[in-house]
Design a protein around this motif. Structure first.
Motif, short mmCIF file in Angstrom:
data_model
loop_
_atom_site.label_atom_id
_atom_site.label_comp_id
_atom_site.label_asym_id
_atom_site.label_seq_id
_atom_site.Cartn_x
_atom_site.Cartn_y
_atom_site.Cartn_z
N LYS A 1 0.86 -1.19 0.00
CA LYS A 1 0.00 0.00 0.00
C LYS A 1 0.89 1.23 0.00
N ARG B 1 -4.50 11.15 -8.25
CA ARG B 1 -5.41 10.01 -8.29
C ARG B 1 -5.65 9.53 -9.72
N TYR C 1 1.25 5.35 0.28
CA TYR C 1 0.69 6.63 0.71
C TYR C 1 1.42 7.72 -0.05
N GLU D 1 -3.28 5.55 -1.14
CA GLU D 1 -4.01 6.64 -0.50
C GLU D 1 -3.27 7.94 -0.81
#
Length: 197
Positions: free
Chosen positions: A31, A85, A33, A99
């Motif tokens: 993941k 994004r 960030y 994220e």
């Protein structure tokens, strides 16, 4: 591979070197960030007015890092969030694997409010500023991993270069992902850069 990784930058304007950085880090973590520095205008500074220096010639002039000058930060947090994004999604990274968060490196005491403390910060070292960031992050207890060390001449495209091309009316679409190019035009950000000092 680590569970959680962090990359960060101002992304004023997001370009292909940023994507290279994101994707290299994503290959090393489950993941990712993505931290957006200078998340709002409260982080920005002005140069000290010349009249102050003229009144006191012995006073040291205040030097402001270009990264926190108003002119170097024309895009809002939400604009950069949406550009990041859309660009990373367009490169095939599943939404659940990243994220996007504020990353107030200028106020390091706030970092752990936005990113997990057990994440590895992935870095691209290309100048004294990024070397100092590594030291700062390690002092705060973050693990760091240097993806590459580059001389300033090897850095490649910068957001400043993209903004300068827009300002000069030169071609800049080759420096940014298609989603970013379309976003800038659709939101009139190119005109904001051209007509705002």
């Amino acid at each position: 591979m680590v569970e959680k990784g962090i990359v960060y930058g101002r992304f004023q304007i997001l370009h292909f070197k940023h994507l290279e950085y994101f994707l290299a880090a994503k290959m090393r973590c489950r993941k990712l960030y993505i931290g957006i520095m200078v998340p709002d205008s409260s982080y920005l500074e002005e140069e000290e007015p010349m009249s102050e220096l003229e009144r006191d010639p012995w006073k040291e002039p205040k030097t402001v890092d270009y990264r926190v000058r108003k002119g170097a930060n024309p895009l809002t947090y939400i604009e950069r969030y949406e550009m990041v994004r859309d660009a990373i999604l367009s490169f095939g990274v599943p939404r659940e694997e990243f994220e996007i968060v504020p990353f107030p490196l200028e106020k390091p005491e706030l970092l752990r409010e936005y990113v997990p403390g057990d994440a590895t910060c992935f870095l691209s070292i290309c100048d004294d500023w990024t070397r100092k960031n590594q030291e700062k992050l390690e002092e705060l207890g973050f693990q760091t991993e240097v993806l590459w060390n580059r001389n300033p001449e090897e850095k490649g495209t910068t957001g400043t270069q993209v903004r300068q091309r827009i300002l000069a009316g030169e071609k800049w679409s080759d420096l940014v992902p298609r989603t970013v190019y379309e976003y800038i035009l659709d939101h009139g950000i190119d005109n904001r850069i051209k007509y705002t000092k």
